[in-house]
Enzyme design. Structure first.
Site, PDB file in Angstrom:
ATOM      1  CG  LEU A 169      50.232  87.027 -27.572  1.00 18.80           C
ATOM      2  CD1 LEU A 169      51.315  87.919 -26.969  1.00 18.80           C
ATOM      3  CD2 LEU A 169      49.215  87.894 -28.338  1.00 18.80           C
ATOM      4  NE  ARG A 171      48.817  77.964 -19.625  1.00 19.81           N
ATOM      5  CZ  ARG A 171      48.828  76.831 -20.306  1.00 19.81           C
ATOM      6  NH1 ARG A 171      49.820  76.551 -21.119  1.00 19.81           N
ATOM      7  NH2 ARG A 171      47.833  75.965 -20.186  1.00 19.81           N
ATOM      8  NE  ARG A 249      62.708  73.754 -24.244  1.00 17.62           N
ATOM      9  CZ  ARG A 249      62.366  74.159 -23.023  1.00 17.62           C
ATOM     10  NH1 ARG A 249      62.675  75.377 -22.624  1.00 17.62           N
ATOM     11  NH2 ARG A 249      61.732  73.358 -22.207  1.00 17.62           N
ATOM     12  CD  GLU A 278      69.599  75.631 -22.934  1.00 18.33           C
ATOM     13  OE1 GLU A 278      69.234  74.964 -21.948  1.00 18.33           O
ATOM     14  OE2 GLU A 278      68.906  76.512 -23.449  1.00 18.33           O
ATOM     15  CG  HIS A 296      67.225  77.077 -19.772  1.00 18.51           C
ATOM     16  ND1 HIS A 296      67.037  76.136 -20.749  1.00 18.51           N
ATOM     17  CD2 HIS A 296      65.990  77.370 -19.309  1.00 18.51           C
ATOM     18  CE1 HIS A 296      65.742  75.882 -20.874  1.00 18.51           C
ATOM     19  NE2 HIS A 296      65.084  76.618 -20.009  1.00 18.51           N
TER      20      HIS A 296
HETATM   21  C1  8YV Z   1      63.222  74.724 -16.678  1.00 16.83           C
HETATM   22  C2  8YV Z   1      61.967  75.334 -18.810  1.00 16.83           C
HETATM   23  O1  8YV Z   1      64.509  75.238 -16.607  1.00 16.83           O
HETATM   24  O2  8YV Z   1      59.807  74.879 -18.032  1.00 16.83           O
HETATM   25  C3  8YV Z   1      60.585  74.842 -18.966  1.00 16.83           C
HETATM   26  O3  8YV Z   1      60.254  74.403 -20.079  1.00 16.83           O
HETATM   27  O4  8YV Z   1      62.672  75.473 -19.737  1.00 16.83           O
HETATM   28  C4  8YV Z   1      62.460  75.718 -17.475  1.00 16.83           C
HETATM   29  O5  8YV Z   1      61.447  76.227 -16.692  1.00 16.83           O
HETATM   30  C5  8YV Z   1      63.330  73.321 -17.113  1.00 16.83           C
HETATM   31  O6  8YV Z   1      62.127  72.704 -17.351  1.00 16.83           O
HETATM   32  C6  8YV Z   1      64.060  72.524 -16.042  1.00 16.83           C
HETATM   33  O7  8YV Z   1      64.712  71.488 -16.606  1.00 16.83           O
END
Ligand code: 8YV
Length: 331
Positions: A169, A171, A249, A278, A296
């Protein structure tokens, strides 16, 4: 709370910053890669055999690295960049960067918090509704002509009023909870520590959280501290009527256990925007109709990605100007 690298503005550091080069580590948004090349004359870290020669030639001149959670900067690369002063991330997640090694070396680390919170939270709600109301499944059903040949699909479940548990919990988790209030969902959460003054019910463990909800939403940051927080026991506690949504993640969920549980009917469904390896998605998930799979895309809107790019470059500019960062990672 310690700010990593914000105090990094000593004179000697400034001198090397002024003369130093910028290095791009891994692929980024095309317009960001173009800006780095055109406006910063950034070098690009090569893969494979060329890397050692490249680092021998350029390693000492590099003072700032720009990367994303997809690639990151590990301890070995830091060691090969002896004058590195900042690792600037495009994205809020930085679990692929070894932050402990950065702290040890006095390297500042930044990310792009806040600017993507709304879009990721929006997507979590979309994924939740899609999974529970079987939107994607019903879309496939119509396209395949099955409405005509087989009639109506089976009934789905109601989203409004579902008991939702949020792992993480912060942002993004908080923004998801805000939206769920509109659906009159009783909300509980698990964090490392209970949040003083939170209107939501705290569960001391992920398993306790999962045991009391209909939907478990994963919004925790990645990294060693949260690896497989959602394991087989947690999935069993969620049970055959429960749904899992992950916008955080892939590493936070034990993916093998998830695939086995889903395949055996141990969960009602799952909505997944992130995966352990991924862009590879386990084959077993591709054939399941109660699973929604996204590549993603939590932050992938024109507005949010532009804001992420602007904040990334703001961090880089500030570091190059005075050795400090706009949004340093804190812990
Ligand atoms: C993006 C993300 O896809 O901000 C993050 O941690 O997982 C996503 O917003 C990523 O950072 C882009 O590579």
């Amino acid at each position: 709370m310690t700010t990593i690298g914000s105090e990094k503005s000593a004179g000697a550091q400034r001198d090397s910053v002024a003369t130093g080069r910028v290095l791009r580590v891994g692929p980024l948004k095309p317009s960001l890669m173009e800006a780095l090349a055109a406006n910063y004359d950034a070098l690009v870290l090569p893969d494979g055999d060329d890397r050692a020669d490249f680092l021998a030639l350029h390693g000492e001149s590099i003072t700032a690295a720009v990367t994303s959670g997809r690639t990151g900067v590990d301890a070995q690369l830091m060691a090969e960049l002896p004058n590195l002063g900042a690792i600037v991330h495009f994205g809020v997640g930085y679990d692929t960067t070894d932050v402990d090694a950065a702290v040890e070396r006095g390297i500042g680390v930044s990310n792009t918090p806040d600017v993507l919170t709304d879009c990721v939270a929006d997507l979590a709600i979309g994924l939740l509704i899609d999974t529970v109301r079987q939107v994607s499944y019903n879309d496939r059903y119509v396209r395949e002509g099955r409405w005509v040949s087989e009639g109506n699909t089976q009934l789905a479940r109601q989203v409004t009023g579902m008991r939702v548990g949020i792992i993480g919990l912060g942002r993004i988790g908080g923004a998801i909870a805000d939206r769920l209030n509109g659906f009159r969902c009783p909300i509980s959460y698990h964090n490392r520590n209970e949040i003083d003054g939170s209107p939501y019910t705290y569960a001391a463990t992920p398993k306790a959280l999962a045991g009391g909800v209909d939907v478990l939403i994963v919004a925790a940051s990645g990294g060693a501290g949260t690896r497989h927080l959602v394991d087989r026991e947690v999935l069993d506690a969620l049970g055959p009527q429960g749904y899992l949504i992950n916008v955080a993640r892939g590493s936070v969920v034990d993916e093998d256990a998830l695939v086995e549980t889903l395949s055996g009917g141990g969960l009602a469904g799952a909505g997944l925007d992130v995966f352990a390896g991924e862009p590879l998605v386990p084959d077993a998930l591709l054939g399941l109709d109660n699973v929604v799979l996204l590549p993603h895309v939590g932050s992938a809107t024109v507005e949010t990605r532009a804001a992420m790019q602007a904040l990334t470059l703001q961090n880089l500019d500030q570091f190059l100007a005075d050795g400090t960062l706009t949004t340093p990672v804190t812990r």
